[in-house]
Each structure stands twice: as C-alpha cells, then as structure tokens.
Design a protein around this motif. Sequence first.
Motif, short mmCIF file in Angstrom:
data_model
loop_
_atom_site.label_atom_id
_atom_site.label_comp_id
_atom_site.label_asym_id
_atom_site.label_seq_id
_atom_site.Cartn_x
_atom_site.Cartn_y
_atom_site.Cartn_z
N UNK A 81 0.82 -1.22 0.00
CA UNK A 81 0.00 0.00 0.00
C UNK A 81 0.85 1.27 0.00
N UNK A 82 2.02 1.21 0.61
CA UNK A 82 2.85 2.42 0.68
C UNK A 82 3.87 2.49 -0.46
N UNK B 225 7.57 11.29 2.02
CA UNK B 225 6.49 10.42 2.51
C UNK B 225 6.35 10.60 4.01
N UNK B 226 5.16 10.95 4.43
CA UNK B 226 4.91 11.17 5.87
C UNK B 226 4.20 9.97 6.47
N UNK B 227 4.20 9.93 7.78
CA UNK B 227 3.44 8.88 8.47
C UNK B 227 1.96 9.02 8.13
N UNK B 228 1.50 10.25 7.95
CA UNK B 228 0.10 10.46 7.59
C UNK B 228 -0.20 9.84 6.22
N UNK B 229 0.75 9.96 5.28
CA UNK B 229 0.59 9.31 3.97
C UNK B 229 0.44 7.80 4.14
N UNK B 230 1.27 7.23 5.02
CA UNK B 230 1.22 5.78 5.24
C UNK B 230 -0.08 5.37 5.91
N UNK B 231 -0.55 6.18 6.84
CA UNK B 231 -1.82 5.89 7.53
C UNK B 231 -2.98 5.93 6.53
N UNK B 232 -3.00 6.96 5.69
CA UNK B 232 -4.07 7.09 4.70
C UNK B 232 -4.03 5.95 3.68
N UNK B 233 -2.86 5.55 3.26
CA UNK B 233 -2.74 4.48 2.26
C UNK B 233 -3.16 3.12 2.81
N UNK C 64 -4.88 2.61 5.94
CA UNK C 64 -6.03 2.60 6.84
C UNK C 64 -5.67 2.11 8.23
N UNK C 65 -4.38 1.96 8.49
CA UNK C 65 -3.91 1.50 9.80
C UNK C 65 -3.50 2.70 10.65
N UNK C 66 -3.35 2.45 11.91
CA UNK C 66 -2.88 3.50 12.82
C UNK C 66 -1.37 3.58 12.78
N UNK C 67 -0.85 4.68 13.30
CA UNK C 67 0.61 4.85 13.42
C UNK C 67 1.20 3.70 14.23
N UNK C 68 0.51 3.33 15.31
CA UNK C 68 0.98 2.24 16.15
C UNK C 68 1.01 0.91 15.41
N UNK C 69 0.04 0.68 14.54
CA UNK C 69 0.03 -0.57 13.76
C UNK C 69 1.18 -0.62 12.77
N UNK C 70 1.44 0.53 12.15
CA UNK C 70 2.55 0.58 11.18
C UNK C 70 3.87 0.37 11.90
N UNK D 100 10.20 4.70 9.61
CA UNK D 100 9.90 4.94 8.19
C UNK D 100 11.00 4.41 7.29
N UNK D 101 12.25 4.53 7.73
CA UNK D 101 13.36 4.03 6.92
C UNK D 101 13.25 2.54 6.66
N UNK D 102 12.83 1.79 7.66
CA UNK D 102 12.68 0.35 7.49
C UNK D 102 11.57 0.04 6.49
N UNK D 103 10.49 0.83 6.51
CA UNK D 103 9.43 0.66 5.51
C UNK D 103 9.99 0.97 4.12
N UNK D 104 10.75 2.05 4.01
CA UNK D 104 11.31 2.46 2.71
C UNK D 104 12.21 1.38 2.13
#
Length: 194
Positions: free
Chosen positions: A14-15, A27-35, A37-43, A50-54
């Motif tokens: 999704x991200x 890319x912000x945490x808000x972008x990841x949340x919107x993409x 539908x999870x919470x910051x805590x879930x991500x 964020x680097x690990x996601x990238x």
Amino acid sequence: MSKAEKTRQFIIEKTAPIFNTKGVAGTSIQDMIEATGLTKGSIYGNFKNKDEVAIAVFQYHLQKMRSVIDSAIDSKANSREKLLCYPDIYAQFLYNSLPDGGCAILNTAVEADDTHPLLKEYANNAVMSWKEKIINIIENGIATGELKESNHAEAIALQIIATIEGAIMVTKLTGKSNYHQSLMDTLRQTINQL
C-alpha cells in the motif's frame, strides 16, 4: 504466512507507490496511515521506523522488476536475445509495468545519494547485481561464439544500464515518450552489433 507477515506485506504494497513517487523524505506517516487505513501504532508495530518501511518497499519493487526480467531472459535461447530483453522490457515498463513514480532503482539512487546511506547501499547493490547479470550473459555469448570476443563485458553492461536509466529519467523529465523509444532503438542497435 503469519498474520504479522501479512500485515507487513500489506503495508509494503500500500505504501510502495507513495514512497516511489514522493521519496522517503516526502512520505509522511500520515501518507502511510491514509494508504493503509492503519494506525501509526500498527505501522510502527510492524516496522521500526519509516526508513525500514522504505527499504522494504525498495526490495518489493526490485523483486517485482527482477521477476519480470528474469522470466523473459529465461525464455530466450541465446545471449543476444537475452540482452535484447532489456530494451524490450523497459519499453513496456515505461508504459505499463513501472511502479507508480517510475523506476525504483533510479528514484532511490537519486534521492539516497546524499541523504540516506543505507538506501544508497541497497540501490548500489541492485545496480551491481544487474551489472553482473548482464556481464554473465555477455561472457556466455562470447564463450559460445554468439558475440564478438572483442567485447568488454563490464563496459557494455554499464552502457545498457545507463541507457535504460537515462532514458527513463529524460522521458519522465520531458514527458516525451519518443525520446525513450529512440534510446531503446539505439540500445537494440548496439546489442545487435555485439
């Protein structure tokens, strides 16, 4: 696949378009949340930051591209045909299969060059692996007599990669797809002369 693995994969998928379009810095945490539908805590329960996601997203894009390329190359009978897969596939990638935002290797290399040493290392490893794959094809072609012995495999491999990535960059920058087509035609001619 466990629930945690499924959630990580969901976040990556999704991200991925966002990271490849906006980059890591954009890319912000808000972008990841919107993409997602999870919470910051879930991500961040599934990734340290964020680097690990990238990095996971980069690996995801790379694996998708490699599987398409490897499948095409494996279906070809000789070295020249295998090399010709590159301009053919990347012509299709530009119009159909490149991830949103373009080539993940190019995007990551440009963004991470001065800002993100770990992602730069991942991009560098991807290019070096790509180069080695092309060198192996060329050396096999020389060994079987399909390609001229005078060919310098590493220089040709780098030329193929630079032409492909340069064509993507120029086309994305200018919006002129005929530039891409012209450069892929030139690359085909170069390969046919090997």
